[in-house]
Motif scaffolding. Structure first.
Motif, mmCIF file in Angstrom:
data_model
loop_
_atom_site.group_PDB
_atom_site.id
_atom_site.type_symbol
_atom_site.label_atom_id
_atom_site.label_comp_id
_atom_site.label_asym_id
_atom_site.label_seq_id
_atom_site.Cartn_x
_atom_site.Cartn_y
_atom_site.Cartn_z
ATOM 1 N N ASP A 122 40.419 -18.470 101.622
ATOM 2 C CA ASP A 122 39.065 -18.657 101.099
ATOM 3 C C ASP A 122 38.028 -17.924 101.932
ATOM 4 O OD1 ASP A 122 40.080 -20.420 99.136
ATOM 5 O OD2 ASP A 122 40.101 -22.043 100.618
ATOM 6 N N ARG A 123 38.454 -16.957 102.692
ATOM 7 C CA ARG A 123 37.526 -16.283 103.596
ATOM 8 C C ARG A 123 37.281 -14.834 103.163
ATOM 9 N NH1 ARG A 123 38.817 -18.179 109.814
ATOM 10 N NH2 ARG A 123 39.349 -20.342 109.388
ATOM 11 N N ASP B 189 33.127 -14.068 107.503
ATOM 12 C CA ASP B 189 34.133 -14.915 108.141
ATOM 13 C C ASP B 189 34.844 -14.223 109.292
ATOM 14 O OD1 ASP B 189 33.792 -17.276 106.543
ATOM 15 O OD2 ASP B 189 34.648 -16.146 104.895
ATOM 16 N N GLY B 190 34.328 -13.054 109.710
ATOM 17 C CA GLY B 190 34.815 -12.465 110.939
ATOM 18 C C GLY B 190 35.621 -11.196 110.780
ATOM 19 N N TRP C 258 32.748 2.827 110.593
ATOM 20 C CA TRP C 258 32.542 2.221 109.267
ATOM 21 C C TRP C 258 32.649 0.702 109.338
ATOM 22 C CZ3 TRP C 258 36.031 0.333 105.189
ATOM 23 C CH2 TRP C 258 35.345 0.131 103.972
ATOM 24 N N ALA C 259 33.620 0.217 110.133
ATOM 25 C CA ALA C 259 33.789 -1.236 110.245
ATOM 26 C C ALA C 259 32.515 -1.887 110.768
ATOM 27 C CB ALA C 259 34.974 -1.556 111.150
ATOM 28 N N HIS C 260 31.881 -1.267 111.747
ATOM 29 C CA HIS C 260 30.632 -1.827 112.269
ATOM 30 C C HIS C 260 29.510 -1.756 111.239
ATOM 31 C CE1 HIS C 260 31.369 -3.030 116.454
ATOM 32 N NE2 HIS C 260 32.282 -2.062 116.489
ATOM 33 N N GLN C 261 29.537 -0.740 110.401
ATOM 34 C CA GLN C 261 28.510 -0.622 109.375
ATOM 35 C C GLN C 261 28.631 -1.710 108.305
ATOM 36 O OE1 GLN C 261 28.822 3.389 107.871
ATOM 37 N NE2 GLN C 261 27.636 4.270 109.569
ATOM 38 N N VAL C 262 29.859 -2.124 107.998
ATOM 39 C CA VAL C 262 30.061 -3.063 106.878
ATOM 40 C C VAL C 262 30.430 -4.470 107.336
ATOM 41 C CG1 VAL C 262 30.778 -1.159 105.397
ATOM 42 C CG2 VAL C 262 32.532 -2.512 106.578
ATOM 43 N N LYS C 263 30.493 -4.727 108.637
ATOM 44 C CA LYS C 263 31.011 -6.015 109.118
ATOM 45 C C LYS C 263 30.188 -7.199 108.632
ATOM 46 C CE LYS C 263 28.655 -5.824 113.602
ATOM 47 N NZ LYS C 263 28.850 -5.718 115.075
ATOM 48 N N PRO D 203 36.296 -15.092 114.235
ATOM 49 C CA PRO D 203 36.684 -14.070 115.214
ATOM 50 C C PRO D 203 35.788 -12.850 115.132
ATOM 51 C CG PRO D 203 38.219 -14.098 113.379
ATOM 52 C CD PRO D 203 37.302 -15.265 113.168
ATOM 53 N N ARG D 204 35.458 -12.281 116.277
ATOM 54 C CA ARG D 204 34.668 -11.052 116.363
ATOM 55 C C ARG D 204 35.425 -10.086 117.266
ATOM 56 N NH1 ARG D 204 31.352 -11.931 112.116
ATOM 57 N NH2 ARG D 204 30.062 -13.803 112.373
ATOM 58 N N GLN D 205 36.508 -9.525 116.745
ATOM 59 C CA GLN D 205 37.431 -8.767 117.594
ATOM 60 C C GLN D 205 37.230 -7.258 117.556
ATOM 61 O OE1 GLN D 205 41.409 -10.027 116.409
ATOM 62 N NE2 GLN D 205 41.376 -11.635 117.958
#
Length: 802
Positions: A171-172, A118-119, A108-113, A54-56
């Motif tokens: 496991d992700r 695993d999404g 920050w989420a975009h910086q560390v994604k 997922p890329r939400q």
């Protein structure tokens, strides 16, 4: 109005939380161990065949500036050379409304994604929206579907859904963003169990429970320092107007209380007026601020946001301002173009232009083509403006228009989703309302799935409009998406019944009693179902409505069939058949004959069942009634299987299932999978049978049908016995027996106990004899041929009485 009959049920059990519908089945070739229906959250079997990533995450915030210290604090969560280890797995970003929590978290989420291959999962929990927040179950449903679980396969039970979610993420390395949470109860079920996942939570509350119990790290976000507030204003306005004086920008920032949300709206206002001096803009805002000071509650940040909202709102052209405030009356925070147009009594073309202007002013967010949503603060502000500026009559008219839009659009969807059902004799929609129409089944189903929540909210919002309240409930029953849990409709249905009672509309009462009876049957509340149908029957007879009477007779027969009161069921079906023949109602005549065929099969009268099936099947095919045809193919599969014609049984069940899939009807899919599993088991296709039972159990759990879920357990139990795995077989038989006991279903409990006794066999002969004795006691009250044969077989075997 009349459901297809239930299938004859077999002994055996299974339990499944495995995701997917039958179109996702992966056929195994050879069973050599390891195939098992796990407990919720248990192991590899819970994972779908595909592993989507997922890329939400919403888009990154444009022209984001500053907050460098806070970004550094968030970076400290990640350690290791590549930041591939987590110090904590939950981060809470707390702060006042409008402080920029979501913007910071998104940046920050975009910086560390990339560190979470695993999404990313995202949900706006709407904890502070004026309407209902998103609860954990709804959020789990969204996440599980994003992780590859088909919508109808998401468990209806919240604990089971949370367990499956944790299993899928076990496991992700995934990033989970929970935006606008109001309470720990919204968040905790959404926490993965894996140490490799990171959860970001934004909230106006501190959510201390997450820190105490879950080890969350909290970052409290305040207003921006003045230099950073000025930098944000410059970042948004640069290139759109001459460079403004730093002192003037600082004054503008102070009037916005240095809150990012207010600063961005103010900057957009300045950008849209490039030739207006900043002094003039500041004077306008200062005047607005003085107005709000007179009404101040003493909460500086809150009043500053309201000031900026008012400033931006009053700058709108009159038609855009009116649409903005009327949208505050919409039953939900997210809506489509055509609903907005009808709410305001506008054409879609004009509404789209005005909505675009609201999006441009940052007063509304566009989420998809022709789909929009409010920030919770702005929705509350819009609602307030509607109450202050729109006369009561105008507010009532706007609400009525949007309620009628949902009513008539749902009625149009019913034409494809439930074509055999009679439409309500609705009055034409009021002026300004243009309902949607649909070209085919899929278009109607897509709309029903997308706007189901809004139709439910519309039905609730109609509480003061009794006619609309009962009509919305009745139309929604026939226009529900296939994956909708019935518990949501039950609340609306009961409210509609009360509204019909207040109106003294006995026909409406009977109609809703009929719908409530069917809903109760589907969630195994059979006593309530029988009571509703009998009350509806009394009303239809009082009104002299022969059609309604025939439907109630048929539905009472179905409820009796589910309770294995076969003589009573047959009597009601025969009365219904006579009435439908009298009425020349070909569709319902074929349906009632189908139900009578099912009664013959339940009783073990195979020849009578086969004759009735062929007769009914001819009727349904002549009418091109795919639902009725599929149900009879399912029943024909059962008959052919018991006759030993296994290949024909498998062919009929497969054909039935294809019909269910083409209709996107998950209730029928789950039901007819039982027949497919039985045919596969009879033909020695044991791994395929386990897969079918697994899918059936998952679908029925999602739909809340515990009885049919337990039937899938039964089928799996029988299959494991054939695989010479008696412990697994006993496990599922035991669970099925317990479920049927709770549902007061003596017949199926007896079948499950017999299967349990067989599975125990020589390993525990004493327990096996006890279970057979219990089964014999349970079937004593049944006297049909199948029950008599079952009783004779049990009496010939050792029991604890021997």
């Amino acid at each position: 109005m009349s459901e297809p009959s239930g299938a004859e049920q077999r002994p055996g059990t299974s339990h499944s939380e495995v995701s997917g519908s039958s179109r996702d089945v992966v056929q195994a070739r050879n069973v050599s161990g390891g195939i098992h229906f796990h407990e919720a959250g248990g192991g590899r079997g819970d994972r779908p065949a595909a592993h989507p990533t997922p890329r939400q995450l919403p888009a990154d915030v444009s022209r984001f500036v500053n907050r460098t210290a806070e970004l550094d604090q968030l970076d400290a969560v990640l350690t290791g050379e590549d930041g591939d280890r987590l110090v904590v797995s939950v981060c809470v970003i707390a702060g006042t409304a409008g402080a920029g929590k979501t913007s910071l978290a998104l940046r920050w989420a975009h910086q560390v994604k990339d560190r979470f291959p695993d999404g990313q999962l995202y949900v706006n929990l709407r904890g502070y929206d004026p309407g209902e927040p998103v609860d954990a179950q709804e959020a789990l449903h969204r996440f599980l579907t994003a992780l590859g679980v088909p919508s109808p396969s998401v468990p209806h039970d919240p604990d089971a859904a949370a367990a499956l979610y944790r299993s899928l993420l076990a496991d992700r390395r995934a990033l989970v963003f929970l935006d606008n949470a109001a309470a720990v109860s919204q968040v905790r079920p959404l926490l993965p169990g894996s140490a490799g996942c990171l959860v970001i939570v934004t909230s106006r509350n501190r959510l201390s429970g997450l820190a105490v119990r879950d080890g969350a790290r909290r970052l409290t976000l305040g207003t921006l320092p003045e230099p950073e507030a000025v930098a944000l204003l410059r970042a948004v306005t640069t290139g759109y107007r001459p460079e403004d004086d730093a002192d003037k920008l600082a004054e503008l920032a102070r009037l916005c209380a240095r809150l990012p949300l207010a600063l961005r709206i103010a900057a957009e206002r300045a950008t849209s007026n490039p030739h207006l001096r900043l002094d003039d803009l500041i004077d306008q805002l200062r005047d607005e601020s003085a107005l709000w000071d007179a009404l101040s509650t003493g909460e500086e940040e809150s009043e500053a946001v309201r000031t900026v909202f008012a400033w931006s709102y009053r700058a709108l052209p009159p038609r855009a301002a009116r649409l903005f405030r009327l949208l505050g009356l919409h039953p939900g925070p997210e809506f489509g173009l055509h609903a907005a147009a009808s709410l305001a009594g506008l054409s879609p073309t004009v509404a789209r232009q005005l909505l675009d202007s609201l999006v441009g002013a940052h007063l509304l967010e566009q989420t998809a083509p022709d789909r929009y949503q409010f920030h919770d603060l702005l929705r509350a502000y819009a609602t307030e403006q509607a109450r202050q500026e729109e006369p009561q009559a105008e507010r009532d008219a706007a609400l009525r228009r949007v309620l009628e839009w949902y009513l008539h659009t749902a009625d149009a969807a019913q034409s494809h989703l439930s074509p055999a059902e009679d439409h309500l004799p609705l009055a034409p929609p009021v002026e300004g309302v243009t309902p949607l129409t649909f070209s085919d089944y899929d278009a109607a189903a897509d709309w029903a799935e997308r706007d189901h929540g809004n139709v439910l909210r519309a039905a609730r919002a109609a509480a003061e409009h009794d006619v609309l309240a009962w009509q919305l409930a009745a139309v929604l029953w026939n226009a529900q998406p296939p994956s909708a849990p019935l518990t949501e409709w039950l609340e609306v249905g009961r409210a509609g019944l009360e509204a019909a009672g207040r109106l003294g509309d006995r026909s409406a009462e009977a109609l809703l009693l009929t719908d409530l009876g069917m809903a109760c049957t589907r969630v195994n509340r059979l006593a309530e179902s029988l009571e509703s149908h009998r009350e509806a029957l009394r009303i239809w007879r009082d009104l002299g409505d022969r059609t309604g009477e025939a439907h109630s007779l048929n539905l009472i027969g179905l409820t009796c069939l589910r309770r294995r009161r076969l003589d009573e069921a047959a009597r009601h079906f025969e009365e219904a058949i006579a009435a439908f023949e009298e009425l020349d109602a070909a569709h319902w005549l074929a349906t009632a004959r189908s139900n009578l065929a099912g009664t013959h099969f339940r009783a073990g009268r195979l020849s009578e069942a086969a004759v009735a099936i062929e007769q009914a099947l001819t009727g349904h095919r002549a009418l091109d009634n795919r639902r009725g045809e599929g149900n009879l193919l399912r029943l024909l599969s059962d008959v052919r299987r018991e006759e030993g014609r296994t290949e024909e049984a498998l062919s009929s069940a497969t054909e039935a299932l294809e019909i269910a899939l083409s209709l996107r009807d998950h209730r029928l899919e789950g039901f007819w999978l039982l027949a497919l599993g039985d045919a596969q088991r009879a033909g020695g296709q044991l791994s395929e049978a386990l897969t079918s039972y697994q899918r059936s159990a998952t679908l029925h759990r999602r739909l809340g049908d515990r009885s049919r879920e337990a039937l899938a357990w039964s089928g799996a139990g029988e299959t494991y016995r054939l695989l010479q795995r008696p412990e697994d077989a006993a496990h599922f038989h035991r669970r099925a027996a317990a479920a049927h006991r709770e549902l007061d279903d003596a017949w199926h409990e007896a079948l499950a106990l017999d299967g349990l006794a067989t599975a125990l066999g020589d390993d525990d002969p004493q327990a096996a004899r006890r279970h057979r004795a219990d089964a014999l006691r349970l079937v004593a009250a049944f006297d049909d041929p199948r029950a008599a044969a079952f009783r004779e077989r049990l009496e010939a075997l050792p029991t604890e009485r021997d």
